[in-house]
Enzyme design. Sequence first.
Site, mmCIF file in Angstrom:
data_model
loop_
_atom_site.group_PDB
_atom_site.id
_atom_site.type_symbol
_atom_site.label_atom_id
_atom_site.label_comp_id
_atom_site.label_asym_id
_atom_site.label_seq_id
_atom_site.Cartn_x
_atom_site.Cartn_y
_atom_site.Cartn_z
ATOM 1 N N ARG A 1 24.870 38.650 -0.299
ATOM 2 C CA ARG A 1 24.781 37.983 1.010
ATOM 3 C C ARG A 1 26.040 37.141 1.242
ATOM 4 O O ARG A 1 26.092 35.968 0.851
ATOM 5 C CB ARG A 1 23.540 37.090 1.070
ATOM 6 N N THR B 1 5.824 41.373 -2.738
ATOM 7 C CA THR B 1 7.142 41.796 -2.244
ATOM 8 C C THR B 1 7.905 42.497 -3.363
ATOM 9 O O THR B 1 8.122 41.924 -4.434
ATOM 10 C CB THR B 1 7.917 40.582 -1.714
ATOM 11 N N HIS C 1 13.156 43.661 4.600
ATOM 12 C CA HIS C 1 13.393 42.232 4.361
ATOM 13 C C HIS C 1 14.368 41.668 5.399
ATOM 14 O O HIS C 1 15.186 40.795 5.114
ATOM 15 C CB HIS C 1 13.959 42.041 2.945
ATOM 16 N N TYR D 1 6.180 36.826 -5.235
ATOM 17 C CA TYR D 1 7.345 37.346 -5.950
ATOM 18 C C TYR D 1 6.879 37.406 -7.393
ATOM 19 O O TYR D 1 6.633 36.389 -8.023
ATOM 20 C CB TYR D 1 8.548 36.406 -5.805
ATOM 21 N N SER E 1 4.877 32.017 1.171
ATOM 22 C CA SER E 1 5.782 32.595 0.172
ATOM 23 C C SER E 1 5.642 31.926 -1.186
ATOM 24 O O SER E 1 5.383 30.723 -1.278
ATOM 25 C CB SER E 1 7.222 32.417 0.656
ATOM 26 N N LYS F 1 4.833 44.977 0.018
ATOM 27 C CA LYS F 1 5.826 44.708 1.069
ATOM 28 C C LYS F 1 7.195 45.221 0.636
ATOM 29 O O LYS F 1 7.637 44.951 -0.489
ATOM 30 C CB LYS F 1 5.896 43.204 1.331
HETATM 31 C C1 LIG Z 1 15.132 32.686 5.496
HETATM 32 C C2 LIG Z 1 14.256 33.810 5.071
HETATM 33 C C3 LIG Z 1 13.490 33.686 3.913
HETATM 34 C C4 LIG Z 1 12.644 34.720 3.524
HETATM 35 N N1 LIG Z 1 11.850 34.534 2.425
HETATM 36 C C5 LIG Z 1 10.983 35.509 2.056
HETATM 37 C C6 LIG Z 1 10.084 35.294 0.985
HETATM 38 O O1 LIG Z 1 10.065 34.239 0.376
HETATM 39 N N2 LIG Z 1 9.256 36.312 0.659
HETATM 40 C C7 LIG Z 1 9.263 37.504 1.322
HETATM 41 O O2 LIG Z 1 8.494 38.410 0.979
HETATM 42 N N3 LIG Z 1 10.099 37.710 2.368
HETATM 43 C C8 LIG Z 1 10.936 36.743 2.748
HETATM 44 N N4 LIG Z 1 11.739 36.938 3.833
HETATM 45 C C9 LIG Z 1 11.657 38.193 4.583
HETATM 46 C C10 LIG Z 1 10.596 38.098 5.690
HETATM 47 O O3 LIG Z 1 9.302 38.062 5.152
HETATM 48 C C11 LIG Z 1 10.698 39.307 6.636
HETATM 49 O O4 LIG Z 1 10.610 40.484 5.876
HETATM 50 C C12 LIG Z 1 11.970 39.307 7.455
HETATM 51 O O5 LIG Z 1 12.255 38.003 7.926
HETATM 52 C C13 LIG Z 1 11.861 40.263 8.627
HETATM 53 O O6 LIG Z 1 13.071 40.353 9.309
HETATM 54 P P1 LIG Z 1 13.352 39.572 10.692
HETATM 55 O O7 LIG Z 1 13.200 38.124 10.417
HETATM 56 O O8 LIG Z 1 14.757 39.926 11.048
HETATM 57 O O9 LIG Z 1 12.360 40.083 11.690
HETATM 58 C C14 LIG Z 1 12.591 35.919 4.257
HETATM 59 C C15 LIG Z 1 13.352 36.035 5.418
HETATM 60 C C16 LIG Z 1 14.159 35.004 5.842
HETATM 61 C C17 LIG Z 1 14.918 35.150 7.126
#
Ligand SMILES: Cc1cc2nc3c(=O)[nH]c(=O)nc-3n(C[C@H](O)[C@H](O)[C@H](O)COP(=O)(O)O)c2cc1C
Length: 417
Positions: free
Chosen positions: A217, A208, A314, A182, A158, A290
């Site tokens: 949130r 993303t 997400h 990002y 990320s 994404k």
């Molecule tokens: C704590 C956390 C941080 C995340 N940070 C990012 C990020 O930095 N960039 C991004 O594209 N998605 C981020 N996501 C989304 C994840 O890439 C992914 O889309 C998501 O976790 C999928 O849902 P699930 O964990 O319920 O399966 C984050 C998700 C979580 C839980």
Amino acid sequence: MTSRSQPSSQNFGDGEPAIRISDCPADCVLMTAPLSNYANEIYLQGLADVRPAFSTDTSALAESARAAMEPGPFWYVAGAAGSGATARANRAAFDRWRLVPRMLRDATNRSLATTVLGTAMPAPVLLAPIGVQSVVHPEGELATARAAADLGVPMIMSTAASYAIEEVAAANDDGPRWFQLYWPNDDDVCASILARARAAGFTTLVVTLDTWLLGWRPRDLDQAYLPFIRGTGLAVYFSDPAFRAGLAKPPEDDLQSALLRWLPLAIGVDKSWDRLPFLRAHWDGPIVLKGILHPDDARRAADAGMDGIVVSNHGGRQVDGAVAALDALPGIAETVGDRLAVLLDSGVRTGADVLKALALGARAVLLGRPYAYGLALGGQDGVRHVLRSLLADLDLTMALSGHRSLSELTPESLVRA
Ligand SMILES: Cc1cc2nc3c(=O)[nH]c(=O)nc-3n(C[C@H](O)[C@H](O)[C@H](O)COP(=O)(O)O)c2cc1C
């Protein structure tokens, strides 16, 4: 694995287990099914009274992580936007589909290995980009990178990482890795980050689109918890020469000024389709968008010359009451499946979930929260355990439902409950 103090009466001789996987003949199932072998390994360790250190139930990890984590970081991972309806919808969508196991299909030998956008992987699973991993474990992305490399599973790093691009790449060594962007609101900083990622061996760019603002949130808001405003999760920016060039003093000496420069660069500006050529001009590998949930957006991505998309909401963290990613998948796959690599995340927890996503048109899935819980519980070992558990479950479920190869997974593999 943890060793328990009392050896059990099931031990033989000097306390060594009666069977070791390495003792087995080459054609024994213990040797020929490397992914599902994790189950055999666990059972055999049981002969020496050794149990897995963490649950093998990837959907139950949140519970144990909750007990081990501070409320701020735990809810940062577990929380969702608004009422949590989108996150619940993601799981409900998986539950509405059921696999229909088929018998006598000679599924003894199976192949789960695949290649997506030039990246080979042992199974159609990648680690989703998860930011600011140091809030759940001090080694954060470094531990994740090592665990992923060890298993050959691609990690997606990320932009909001707690370590610099070059540090994560070094920890990932020769493992496959993609970089998640990002999209900064400053072209020089953006170009600099992309050049660093490319130079550090990240092969595919994942952009993303759904988080140009943070969603509402309540779990984080109620605790006033946001790691970034303390300077955590900004290592990619803070180590970037183009970012640092705009500061009178380096972030190490003047955090407040660095944060004030970072904030308008990182959030608040929605981009438009006509900006995609900028990314193409600065990235010579595959580009994946994404956060796509509508077939028209998927079509536009293909028309814009993108290489792939991640169908994702997400993990329900951005828009409350949104469509489940899995519900959006079939229409999108039908529209662009022959032009783009269609990936999916949001709600993937088990091997069966992976098979369902593939049957509905995904080429591969991204695993999210479960590995963050593994990281919280056990650092590199925790991530490795979660990944091995998911891959073993996937292989066993594929075998027992009568599938030998990924291409055999089609909508006919499922019924709607
Ligand atoms: C704590 C956390 C941080 C995340 N940070 C990012 C990020 O930095 N960039 C991004 O594209 N998605 C981020 N996501 C989304 C994840 O890439 C992914 O889309 C998501 O976790 C999928 O849902 P699930 O964990 O319920 O399966 C984050 C998700 C979580 C839980």
